[in-house]
Write an enzyme that holds these catalytic residues in place. Structure first.
Site, PDB file in Angstrom:
ATOM      1  N   LYS A 135       0.853  -1.188   0.000  1.00 37.57           N
ATOM      2  CA  LYS A 135       0.000   0.000   0.000  1.00 37.57           C
ATOM      3  C   LYS A 135       0.890   1.240   0.000  1.00 37.57           C
ATOM      4  O   LYS A 135       1.935   1.262   0.655  1.00 37.57           O
ATOM      5  CB  LYS A 135      -0.894   0.033   1.247  1.00 37.57           C
ATOM      6  CG  LYS A 135      -1.999  -1.007   1.256  1.00 37.57           C
ATOM      7  CD  LYS A 135      -2.888  -0.786   2.470  1.00 37.57           C
ATOM      8  CE  LYS A 135      -3.991  -1.824   2.547  1.00 37.57           C
ATOM      9  NZ  LYS A 135      -4.852  -1.631   3.727  1.00 37.57           N
ATOM     10  N   HIS A 157       0.870   8.273   7.717  1.00 33.12           N
ATOM     11  CA  HIS A 157       2.236   7.765   7.833  1.00 33.12           C
ATOM     12  C   HIS A 157       3.249   8.902   7.940  1.00 33.12           C
ATOM     13  O   HIS A 157       4.342   8.710   8.470  1.00 33.12           O
ATOM     14  CB  HIS A 157       2.573   6.869   6.640  1.00 33.12           C
ATOM     15  CG  HIS A 157       1.846   5.560   6.656  1.00 33.12           C
ATOM     16  ND1 HIS A 157       0.945   5.192   5.691  1.00 33.12           N
ATOM     17  CD2 HIS A 157       1.863   4.537   7.547  1.00 33.12           C
ATOM     18  CE1 HIS A 157       0.447   4.001   5.971  1.00 33.12           C
ATOM     19  NE2 HIS A 157       0.987   3.588   7.101  1.00 33.12           N
ATOM     20  N   HIS A 205       0.011   6.915   3.181  1.00 30.83           N
ATOM     21  CA  HIS A 205      -0.988   7.973   3.243  1.00 30.83           C
ATOM     22  C   HIS A 205      -0.500   9.031   4.234  1.00 30.83           C
ATOM     23  O   HIS A 205       0.572   8.906   4.831  1.00 30.83           O
ATOM     24  CB  HIS A 205      -2.370   7.425   3.621  1.00 30.83           C
ATOM     25  CG  HIS A 205      -2.421   6.691   4.921  1.00 30.83           C
ATOM     26  ND1 HIS A 205      -2.355   7.333   6.129  1.00 30.83           N
ATOM     27  CD2 HIS A 205      -2.512   5.362   5.201  1.00 30.83           C
ATOM     28  CE1 HIS A 205      -2.406   6.446   7.108  1.00 30.83           C
ATOM     29  NE2 HIS A 205      -2.500   5.243   6.578  1.00 30.83           N
TER      30      HIS A 205
END
Length: 580
Positions: A141, A147, A144
């Protein structure tokens, strides 16, 4: 350094009051610093009479004023204290200005990057082994915005602990196991493309994950396939493991690019997958102690005080597969054995508060003494972070946006200098803007992000800090300061200089406060104030056209201000720029 002067004042106060010598430290703690004013001098320290009263404030205000007058009348000025006064029920102390100037500038020149970290305030701190777990993305992933917070907060805490002499292990605990990976593994055969995976790995895996999640909402068979894929993984199926390893490797390679941009690094990349077997060992330990209970929904551990399951944690699904908390338990136990740490700090968003409360309680139930050494540092959500194209989803978009906007601002500015690498400079300034905007408030608080506010060059922003650092650095091209033991103090007596020196004196106490609370906002506020003080001094003090002695003293002053400003910025995780 401020603690040294507090102690000198406290020794005289204790003698005058007839207090035992062991009370000196308590008196020193009661002595407060006085807020610094940019344009006029103020005392350095203040002792309120109420703080000396056993059990807290007592008596009327007039009583306190009278006590302050009486105490001040008994105290005497000496080579350290140049003035003693009273105000509003307190005694004020002014440090000898020449002593203040010489001590602060010589200490900064001597200590360099260690200034503020070698003072008496830190002398009794034991050097500890600290583990900081932060960032911790789910593999396959893209990063975003959440993070960003975990990464820069964890990086700051690790920097801070390391700066005071701790042995720090920076761990990136990857989410590389669990049902979400089962979904991705099962969905790749239907929605994946090797060509797209090669071209843009994380973007393609994200697209696959979205598609398989959408499909799973309508087709229960996909959920069952995901559970089956996870069982195959936990059972060591070669094909499932090969696909998992491929996704994990390319994810780490892509993450490394983001970490490089943020100036973050890690000593250990571990992950939930490391503990799939160890988690079973932990469950066996709990079972042998009679701490596990089987229910229709899975295996649980009772966390209630009454033993009635009013509070519990599920540690294994009904199909026998492990859970996130099970693997976290195994990871904590492993780190206790492997590192024998003094403290372990987890940096995650505040939604995981209950998870960590349960984890620490389970570790205590297991009889692990180090459970008391574990700490969760929670942070809030970022709201309103959008690019010009719309709502931001990925951290990479945010970093690109910050760089792009700073490049535009620099191009439009009449004061911008010719740079060897404008893009790199814009990146560093943009990241400074993101970090300062993030660190201004309580970490646990949500905040609204505003691009225009964050990128201002004159407000309380990371851009302002970078601008001030570059401005101070440019002064050093005028003339190189000579021996720091010999400079003309008479050229450094302006109120703006004294105010800046007073502020520099307090740097160690700000670091100590950050260490106590693990909150960067104290350091951010300090550095912004230092920047404003430095700019007032820059406008006031003349270097060009002044005598050689005056120019030398003032350049030494500005060089030391720049050094402390840069040191603090680096602690925050900001790379200072010398030109912009």
């Amino acid at each position: 350094m401020a603690w040294h002067f507090r102690r000198v004042i406290a020794e005289q106060v204790s003698r005058v009051l007839g207090l035992p010598s062991e009370s000196c430290s308590r008196v020193a703690q009661c002595i407060q610093t006085v807020p610094v004013h940019r344009k006029h001098e103020s005392p350095d320290f203040q002792l309120f009479m109420t703080s000396l009263s056993e059990g807290g404030p007592n008596g009327t205000f007039s009583n306190q004023e009278e006590r302050a007058e009486q105490l001040a009348g008994k105290l005497v000025c000496d080579s350290v204290i140049s003035d003693i006064g009273t105000t509003r029920g307190s005694v004020t102390f002014k440090i000898n200005r020449d002593l203040l100037t010489r001590n602060v500038l010589q200490q900064i020149s001597k200590d360099g990057s260690l200034y503020g970290l070698n003072t008496e305030l830190f002398s009794e701190l034991s050097r500890r082994k600290t583990i900081v777990e932060y960032s911790s993305p789910n593999i396959a992933k893209k990063f975003h915005v959440g993070h960003l917070r975990s990464t820069i907060i964890g990086n700051f805490i690790a920097n801070l602990k390391q700066a005071v002499g701790n042995e720090v292990v920076r761990i990136n605990y990857l989410g590389d196991w669990g049902l979400q990976f089962g979904l991705l593994g099962a969905g790749f055969s239907s929605f994946g493309s090797k060509e797209k995976l090669l071209a843009n790995p994380l973007q393609h895996l994200f697209e696959v994950y979205v598609k398989v999640n959408t499909a799973a909402e309508k087709d229960n068979g996909i959920k069952l396939s995901a559970q089956e894929f996870l069982r195959r993984l936990e059972g060591g199926d070669p094909h499932a493991l090969s696909l998992w390893m491929h996704f994990r490797d390319i994810s780490i390679q892509e993450y490394a690019k983001i970490y490089k941009r943020l100036g973050a690094h890690f000593d250990d990349y571990s992950g939930e997958s490391f503990y799939k077997e160890k988690s079973q060992e932990v469950l066996k330990q709990l079972e042998s102690k009679g701490l596990l209970l089987k229910t229709d929904k899975g295996t649980v551990i009772d966390l209630s005080e009454e033993g009635n399951l009013s509070s519990y944690s599920t540690v294994m699904r009904s199909d026998g597969t492990s859970l996130y908390i099970t693997r976290d338990m195994a990871a904590a136990v492993d780190r206790m054995e492997r590192y024998n740490f003094d403290e372990m700090i987890y940096v995650t968003d505040k939604s995981q508060k209950n998870h960590f409360q349960q984890l620490f309680k389970i570790l205590k139930i297991m009889g692990k003494d180090q459970a008391d050494r574990c700490q969760h540092v929670p942070f809030g959500l970022v709201q309103g972070m959008k690019t010009r194209r719309g709502e931001v989803v990925f951290l990479e978009d945010v970093l690109d946006e910050a760089r792009s906007r700073m490049l535009q601002n620099m191009a439009a500015s009449e004061t911008s200098k010719q740079l060897d690498d404008p893009s790199d400079t814009a990146e560093k300034i943009g990241i400074a803007a993101l970090i300062v905007q993030d660190f201004k408030g309580q970490l646990v608080s949500d905040y609204h992000f505003d691009w225009d506010q964050a990128l201002q060059s004159t407000g309380d922003t990371g851009v302002f800090l970078q601008y001030t650092h570059a401005r101070l650095h440019s002064l050093q091209a005028l003339r190189c300061p000579r021996d720091t033991e010999d400079f003309e103090i008479a050229s450094l007596r302006e109120p703006c200089v004294i105010a800046t020196l007073q502020h520099l004196l307090r740097y160690d106490e700000v670091i100590y406060k950050c260490l106590e609370d693990l909150q960067p906002r104290y350091l951010v506020t300090y550095l912004l104030s230092l920047g404003h003080l430095a700019n007032v001094a820059h406008r006031t003090l003349q270097v060009k056209g002044s005598s050689s002695e005056a120019a030398h003293a003032r350049l030494l002053f500005f060089k030391n201000v720049q050094m402390v400003l840069g040191n603090g910025m680096k602690l925050l995780g900001i790379t200072p720029v010398n030109n912009m």
